[in-house]
Design a protein around this motif. Structure first.
Motif, mmCIF file in Angstrom:
data_model
loop_
_atom_site.group_PDB
_atom_site.id
_atom_site.type_symbol
_atom_site.label_atom_id
_atom_site.label_comp_id
_atom_site.label_asym_id
_atom_site.label_seq_id
_atom_site.Cartn_x
_atom_site.Cartn_y
_atom_site.Cartn_z
ATOM 1 N N VAL A 123 -19.966 44.327 50.554
ATOM 2 C CA VAL A 123 -21.556 44.416 49.894
ATOM 3 C C VAL A 123 -21.697 46.105 49.502
ATOM 4 O O VAL A 123 -21.593 46.343 50.206
ATOM 5 C CB VAL A 123 -22.435 44.358 51.651
ATOM 6 N N GLY A 124 -22.136 45.580 48.357
ATOM 7 C CA GLY A 124 -22.873 46.880 47.593
ATOM 8 C C GLY A 124 -23.908 46.685 46.543
ATOM 9 O O GLY A 124 -24.774 45.734 46.982
ATOM 10 N N SER A 125 -24.141 47.950 45.410
ATOM 11 C CA SER A 125 -25.231 47.515 44.902
ATOM 12 C C SER A 125 -25.197 46.739 44.158
ATOM 13 O O SER A 125 -24.401 46.150 43.911
ATOM 14 C CB SER A 125 -25.178 49.091 43.903
ATOM 15 N N GLY A 126 -27.407 45.666 44.331
ATOM 16 C CA GLY A 126 -26.822 44.496 43.473
ATOM 17 C C GLY A 126 -26.436 43.856 44.066
ATOM 18 O O GLY A 126 -27.041 41.544 43.669
ATOM 19 N N ASP A 127 -25.660 43.315 45.304
ATOM 20 C CA ASP A 127 -25.487 41.987 45.597
ATOM 21 C C ASP A 127 -26.161 41.763 46.370
ATOM 22 O O ASP A 127 -27.582 42.290 46.896
ATOM 23 C CB ASP A 127 -23.814 42.322 47.198
ATOM 24 N N GLU A 128 -26.385 40.415 47.119
ATOM 25 C CA GLU A 128 -27.791 39.449 48.009
ATOM 26 C C GLU A 128 -26.721 39.354 49.348
ATOM 27 O O GLU A 128 -25.733 39.088 49.014
ATOM 28 C CB GLU A 128 -28.369 38.453 47.311
ATOM 29 N N ILE A 129 -27.674 39.560 50.561
ATOM 30 C CA ILE A 129 -27.451 38.732 51.628
ATOM 31 C C ILE A 129 -28.248 37.483 51.247
ATOM 32 O O ILE A 129 -29.562 38.020 51.881
ATOM 33 C CB ILE A 129 -27.231 40.494 52.672
ATOM 34 N N LEU A 130 -28.046 36.454 52.197
ATOM 35 C CA LEU A 130 -29.163 35.208 51.812
ATOM 36 C C LEU A 130 -28.957 34.727 53.366
ATOM 37 O O LEU A 130 -28.139 34.550 53.766
ATOM 38 C CB LEU A 130 -28.919 34.046 51.028
ATOM 39 N N LEU A 131 -30.708 35.112 53.919
ATOM 40 C CA LEU A 131 -31.057 34.778 55.392
ATOM 41 C C LEU A 131 -31.736 33.415 55.900
ATOM 42 O O LEU A 131 -31.731 33.202 54.508
ATOM 43 C CB LEU A 131 -31.497 35.932 56.003
ATOM 44 N N THR A 132 -32.538 33.571 56.021
ATOM 45 C CA THR A 132 -33.464 32.206 56.697
ATOM 46 C C THR A 132 -34.885 33.186 56.764
ATOM 47 O O THR A 132 -34.141 33.946 57.669
ATOM 48 C CB THR A 132 -33.466 31.207 56.927
ATOM 49 N N LYS A 133 -35.988 31.950 57.115
ATOM 50 C CA LYS A 133 -37.453 32.590 57.179
ATOM 51 C C LYS A 133 -37.444 32.750 59.239
ATOM 52 O O LYS A 133 -37.916 33.251 59.910
ATOM 53 C CB LYS A 133 -38.432 32.386 56.935
ATOM 54 N N MET A 134 -36.206 31.513 59.038
ATOM 55 C CA MET A 134 -36.560 31.270 61.248
ATOM 56 C C MET A 134 -35.657 32.740 61.736
ATOM 57 O O MET A 134 -35.165 32.332 63.154
ATOM 58 C CB MET A 134 -36.354 29.938 61.209
ATOM 59 N N GLU A 135 -34.696 33.257 61.160
ATOM 60 C CA GLU A 135 -34.211 33.964 61.890
ATOM 61 C C GLU A 135 -34.318 35.393 63.264
ATOM 62 O O GLU A 135 -35.676 35.481 62.966
ATOM 63 C CB GLU A 135 -32.846 34.937 60.857
ATOM 64 N N HIS A 136 -33.396 34.896 63.948
ATOM 65 C CA HIS A 136 -34.155 36.128 65.018
ATOM 66 C C HIS A 136 -33.718 37.700 64.344
ATOM 67 O O HIS A 136 -32.547 37.639 63.526
ATOM 68 C CB HIS A 136 -33.166 36.117 66.497
ATOM 69 N N HIS A 137 -34.925 38.001 64.968
ATOM 70 C CA HIS A 137 -34.823 39.856 64.211
ATOM 71 C C HIS A 137 -33.331 40.268 64.393
ATOM 72 O O HIS A 137 -32.356 41.051 63.372
ATOM 73 C CB HIS A 137 -35.276 40.537 65.204
#
Ligand code: PLP
Length: 421
Positions: A123-137
């Motif tokens: 993972v580098g600059s400008g890349d994206e990580i896609l999670l969900t709003k229901m993820e645990h911390h």
């Protein structure tokens, strides 16, 4: 290796013997504030059966020594037990090989491992990580740390009012910039079961990898990582009858092989020189230091126990109990349940009139009823739901219909004390 199947009984044909199961858990016999314990905080941590307690006890009494190093009898036996536990976990998860199973402290450590090593490499600059709003911390913060460090962006798939993921939002946010999709298999607040196989397939279509947080799934359902099609699967032992401090990360072999080591130290090397080191092969490359041998043995025994009863039988029992609890709670005026009616496990979050969740939990505790109150390590989800806390009752294989009745009665007492009409 002893396969879990060899010890399983044909219990799916027999009636679910709830009294026998309850008798396996010594803590369920104790009183709390002079009344029987009604333990409904299983999503935070489960209780332990005798067989797990005894497996840990026997290990310390009979074969404890450090693993992988000694040539003496105890060390050999301890190593066999530890590596045998890895085989049980691998078999249970449908892993292609035991070397794909990394023992860790739990889900949190597993995700931090992936974010630190796979993340640093891919993972580098400008890349994206896609999670969900229901993820645990624990499936949010490690990625936020990574994103901040490398200049990546974290995006979040929306959650619908019924507690399901908005899949159109997933399709919209998933792009060729997405490097990783992180999703919880089952929400620890909403109880919803997410369509992980579909999410993984779509992630692969754009060249992203898919990590699944299985902390709330492994206690209740049979997991097969091959069928799910994800790339990493993380879970904790303590929520599925095993001791605290042990869990596992499953990862696809080629990915694990391509990742740099994480913590450095003993056990994770094959050679150390003054000018550098050569990492050990999998899985030991990711297991620096003396591992939680007793924990791994306890986890293997917990899996054997679950398989003896049968995850299908457990699922059927819990489903009936969840339906009953949702019905009983649904009859209470001004009590709002979050999450879907179908496609869920028995993790039931609710708010009751104006009574703060913490007050509810305190009153219920006086009646021996243990529930959770708070944000459940889901602060972004709480904000999305427009609450700062919920009460959460969570069911496991040893809970009963009459315990749900005690919960409902205790809620009646809370209503009385707070003048809810
Ligand atoms: C409990 C939980 C975690 C964290 O597990 P630990 O055992 O505390 O590491 C992560 N995700 C979900 C969904 C959980 O329920």
């Amino acid at each position: 290796m002893e396969t879990p199947d060899s010890t399983s009984v044909t219990s799916s044909h027999a009636a679910y013997d709830i009294e026998r199961i309850r008798a396996d858990f010594p803590i369920l016999a104790r009183l709390v504030h002079g009344v029987p314990l009604v333990y409904l905080d299983n999503a935070a941590s489960s209780q332990k059966p005798y067989s797990v307690i005894q497996a840990v006890d026997a290990y310390y009494r009979e074969i404890h020594a450090n693993v992988h190093r000694g040539a003496h009898e105890l060390s050999i036996r301890a190593t066999e037990a530890y590596e045998g536990a890895r085989d049980v976990v691998a078999d249970h998860m449908g892993a292609a090989s035991s070397s794909e199973i990394i023992f860790v402290r739990g889900t949190t450590e597993a995700i931090n491992l992936v974010a630190s090593t796979w993340g640093a490499a891919h993972v580098g600059s400008g890349d994206e990580i896609l999670l969900t709003k229901m993820e645990h911390h624990s499936n949010l913060v490690p990625w936020q740390i990574l994103a901040e460090r490398v200049g990546a962006t974290v995006r979040y798939v929306d959650v619908a009012t019924d507690g399901s993921l908005v899949m159109e939002d997933y399709d919209r946010l998933l792009t060729s910039r997405t490097r990783l999709v992180g999703v919880t298999h089952v929400s620890n607040t909403l109880g919803v079961v997410n369509p992980v196989a579909e999410i993984a397939t779509k992630a692969h279509d754009v060249g992203a990898v898919c990590l699944v947080d299985g902390a709330q799934a492994t206690p209740h359902m049979q997991i097969d990582v091959g069928t799910l099609g994800c790339d990493f699967y993380a879970f904790s032992g303590h929520k599925m009858l095993a001791p605290t401090g042990i869990g596992a990360l499953w990862g696809r072999r080629e990915l694990l092989d391509s990742m740099p080591p994480w913590q450095g130290g003993g056990e994770m090397i094959s050679e150390v020189r003054l000018d550098g080191f050569t990492a050990a092969p999998l899985p030991h490359k990711f297991e620096a230091g003396t591992p939680h041998v007793a924990g791994a043995i306890g986890l293997a025994e917990a899996i054997r126990y679950l398989r003896r009863i049968g995850l299908d039988a457990i699922h059927a029992w819990e489903s009936a109990l969840t339906t009953y609890a949702m019905e009983r709670l649904g009859e209470i005026d001004r009590l709002e349940i979050y999450g879907p009616k179908q496609n869920r496990v028995g993790v039931i979050s609710f708010c009751y009139a104006d009574i703060h969740a913490h007050d509810l939990a305190t009153i219920l505790d006086q009646k021996g009823v243990a529930i959770r109150a708070g944000h459940h390590c889901n602060q972004p989800l709480m904000e999305h739901l427009g609450v700062d806390a919920t009460a959460r009752a969570s069911i496991y294989l040893y809970n009963t219909h009459s315990e749900i009745d005690v919960l409902v009665e205790a809620l009646g007492l809370a209503a009385h004390l707070f003048g809810v009409t």
